[in-house]
Design a protein around this motif. Structure first.
Motif, PDB file in Angstrom:
ATOM      1  N   ALA A 216      39.941  44.390  31.462  1.00  0.00           N
ATOM      2  CA  ALA A 216      40.465  44.393  32.829  1.00  0.00           C
ATOM      3  C   ALA A 216      41.019  45.756  33.242  1.00  0.00           C
ATOM      4  O   ALA A 216      40.907  46.148  34.412  1.00  0.00           O
ATOM      5  CB  ALA A 216      41.553  43.330  32.965  1.00  0.00           C
ATOM      6  N   ASN A 239      31.533  45.866  35.843  1.00  0.00           N
ATOM      7  CA  ASN A 239      31.257  46.245  37.235  1.00  0.00           C
ATOM      8  C   ASN A 239      32.206  45.490  38.167  1.00  0.00           C
ATOM      9  O   ASN A 239      32.934  44.580  37.748  1.00  0.00           O
ATOM     10  CB  ASN A 239      29.797  45.947  37.586  1.00  0.00           C
ATOM     11  N   PRO A 240      32.244  45.865  39.454  1.00  0.00           N
ATOM     12  CA  PRO A 240      33.183  45.230  40.392  1.00  0.00           C
ATOM     13  C   PRO A 240      32.994  43.720  40.527  1.00  0.00           C
ATOM     14  O   PRO A 240      33.981  42.980  40.661  1.00  0.00           O
ATOM     15  CB  PRO A 240      32.896  45.949  41.713  1.00  0.00           C
ATOM     16  N   ARG A 241      31.766  43.231  40.510  1.00  0.00           N
ATOM     17  CA  ARG A 241      31.542  41.780  40.627  1.00  0.00           C
ATOM     18  C   ARG A 241      32.187  41.059  39.450  1.00  0.00           C
ATOM     19  O   ARG A 241      32.883  40.051  39.633  1.00  0.00           O
ATOM     20  CB  ARG A 241      30.043  41.466  40.652  1.00  0.00           C
ATOM     21  N   ALA A 243      34.601  42.121  37.581  1.00  0.00           N
ATOM     22  CA  ALA A 243      36.056  42.265  37.674  1.00  0.00           C
ATOM     23  C   ALA A 243      36.640  41.223  38.618  1.00  0.00           C
ATOM     24  O   ALA A 243      37.712  40.652  38.343  1.00  0.00           O
ATOM     25  CB  ALA A 243      36.415  43.670  38.146  1.00  0.00           C
ATOM     26  N   ALA A 244      35.956  40.940  39.727  1.00  0.00           N
ATOM     27  CA  ALA A 244      36.438  39.934  40.672  1.00  0.00           C
ATOM     28  C   ALA A 244      36.404  38.539  40.054  1.00  0.00           C
ATOM     29  O   ALA A 244      37.317  37.717  40.264  1.00  0.00           O
ATOM     30  CB  ALA A 244      35.592  39.967  41.941  1.00  0.00           C
ATOM     31  N   ILE A 245      35.369  38.270  39.270  1.00  0.00           N
ATOM     32  CA  ILE A 245      35.265  36.967  38.601  1.00  0.00           C
ATOM     33  C   ILE A 245      36.343  36.825  37.539  1.00  0.00           C
ATOM     34  O   ILE A 245      36.966  35.755  37.398  1.00  0.00           O
ATOM     35  CB  ILE A 245      33.861  36.788  38.007  1.00  0.00           C
ATOM     36  N   ALA A 247      39.244  38.214  37.599  1.00  0.00           N
ATOM     37  CA  ALA A 247      40.509  38.011  38.308  1.00  0.00           C
ATOM     38  C   ALA A 247      40.662  36.552  38.740  1.00  0.00           C
ATOM     39  O   ALA A 247      41.741  35.955  38.602  1.00  0.00           O
ATOM     40  CB  ALA A 247      40.587  38.934  39.518  1.00  0.00           C
ATOM     41  N   ALA A 248      39.584  35.954  39.261  1.00  0.00           N
ATOM     42  CA  ALA A 248      39.630  34.545  39.664  1.00  0.00           C
ATOM     43  C   ALA A 248      39.834  33.640  38.460  1.00  0.00           C
ATOM     44  O   ALA A 248      40.582  32.651  38.523  1.00  0.00           O
ATOM     45  CB  ALA A 248      38.331  34.182  40.396  1.00  0.00           C
ATOM     46  N   THR A 251      43.458  33.712  37.412  1.00  0.00           N
ATOM     47  CA  THR A 251      44.294  32.890  38.292  1.00  0.00           C
ATOM     48  C   THR A 251      44.184  31.418  37.921  1.00  0.00           C
ATOM     49  O   THR A 251      45.191  30.703  37.827  1.00  0.00           O
ATOM     50  CB  THR A 251      43.877  33.088  39.758  1.00  0.00           C
ATOM     51  N   VAL A 309      33.093  30.656  43.117  1.00  0.00           N
ATOM     52  CA  VAL A 309      33.293  32.101  42.965  1.00  0.00           C
ATOM     53  C   VAL A 309      32.105  32.765  42.274  1.00  0.00           C
ATOM     54  O   VAL A 309      31.783  33.931  42.543  1.00  0.00           O
ATOM     55  CB  VAL A 309      34.588  32.367  42.162  1.00  0.00           C
ATOM     56  N   THR A 310      31.437  32.036  41.374  1.00  0.00           N
ATOM     57  CA  THR A 310      30.380  32.631  40.557  1.00  0.00           C
ATOM     58  C   THR A 310      28.985  32.136  40.922  1.00  0.00           C
ATOM     59  O   THR A 310      28.032  32.374  40.185  1.00  0.00           O
ATOM     60  CB  THR A 310      30.631  32.309  39.066  1.00  0.00           C
TER      61      THR A 310
END
Length: 320
Positions: A216, A239-241, A243-245, A247-248, A251, A309-310
């Protein structure tokens, strides 16, 4: 540990499998013994390896352990053939001779007269599928394998393989990558496996380690992404995608009071069609969170949120 049937025709296997890609290279014999001990003590049975893992070193370590501290009867062995090592790198070769020669070499390294599951490691576009399927039939009829299948095959090739097989000797399992970061198999492989009665062995359910959250903020010095031979394996998910997954996922994990590791694994392990999820820990400490996830059942709302999300891109012709 719970067990599941490996497809409509397969044996019962533990719903978590122990991957051994790093054994003899990054994982010593002593550490492998600790890993196997923890896995067996938790009720795990299925060990996954391949002839190419560490150029046969993984199979040799397994063979040494089953000839010493552990009994062959305690475990089920899954190995793969169909990739040859050359000075230029790996070459896919699913010809009959190459497959059967590799199987015999695997059996010698493993110190056994049969494996429970034998898979073609990758689809070979140059070898007629009829020839490949004949090798699988020979392995079954000679008792060298109890069940056979394919790995990393597209859905159409799985269906063609099943069509070519004689009754009772067709592929029972497919092994494919599946995680919250890689859901491509949902387009055609999962529906094909369901229609054909094939069980799914999901490799890299933790997104090559990325879903644990270890990447992370930086690349740890002792991680796969920092090693010369595995950096390329992890890099596609840094990659950014992804990283977003992650993060979700973090949470969702916080809301459940569990680790991202456990939640990501439970999502794959309990996905439709999955018989067993393969975890490739390099140490007993890395295996512990996977074993700890055994009691985790994801609430429907959490699974639904992670699904959203995915969600993979699915369109024509699968959906219209």
């Amino acid at each position: 540990m719970q067990v599941r049937r490996l497809g409509a025709r397969g044996a019962e296997v533990s719903r978590l499998a122990l991957g051994t890609m790093t054994w003899s290279r990054d994982t010593s014999v002593d550490e492998a013994s600790r890993l196997l001990g923890a896995f067996v003590d938790a009720g795990g049975t299925l060990i996954d390896t391949a002839a190419t893992y560490a150029d046969g070193g993984s199979e040799r370590v397994i063979g040494s352990l089953l000839g010493g501290s552990f009994s062959r009867s305690e475990v089920q062995l899954c190995t793969k053939a169909g990739v040859r090592r050359t000075p230029e790198g790996g070459v896919i070769d699913a010809s009959r001779g190459a497959l059967l020669d590799t199987l015999d070499a695997s059996l010698a390294r493993l110190g056994t007269d049969h494996v429970d599951v034998w898979l073609v490691h990758a689809f070979d576009p140059l070898t007629p599928l009829e020839e490949t399927m004949h090798a699988l039939e020979v392995a079954l009829t000679t008792g060298r394998a109890r069940h056979v299948g394919v790995s990393n095959f597209p859905g159409w090739a799985m269906a063609r393989a099943a069509t070519l097989a004689r009754a009772g000797v067709g592929p029972a399992v497919t092994q494919v990558e599946y995680s919250l970061l890689e859901r491509g198999i949902e387009r055609e492989v999962v529906p094909a496996a369901k229609a054909l009665g094939m069980g799914i062995l999901a490799w890299s359910p933790l997104g090559r380690g990325v879903l644990t959250g270890k990447y992370a903020h930086a690349i740890p010095a002792d991680s796969r992404a920092a090693s010369d031979h595995l950096a390329g394996f992890v890099e596609p998910y840094l990659n950014p995608r992804a990283a977003a997954i992650v993060a979700a996922l973090s949470t969702a994990s916080e809301g459940l009071g569990r680790s991202p590791h456990e939640v990501a694994l439970a999502w794959v392990r309990d996905a439709p069609g999955v018989a067993s999820a393969i975890v490739g820990a390099r140490s007993a400490e890395q295996l512990a969170p996977s074993l700890a996830a055994e009691d985790l059942v994801l609430p429907d709302q959490i699974r639904s949120a992670l699904d959203d999300v995915t969600q993979p891109q699915i369109g024509y012709p699968e959906h219209r």
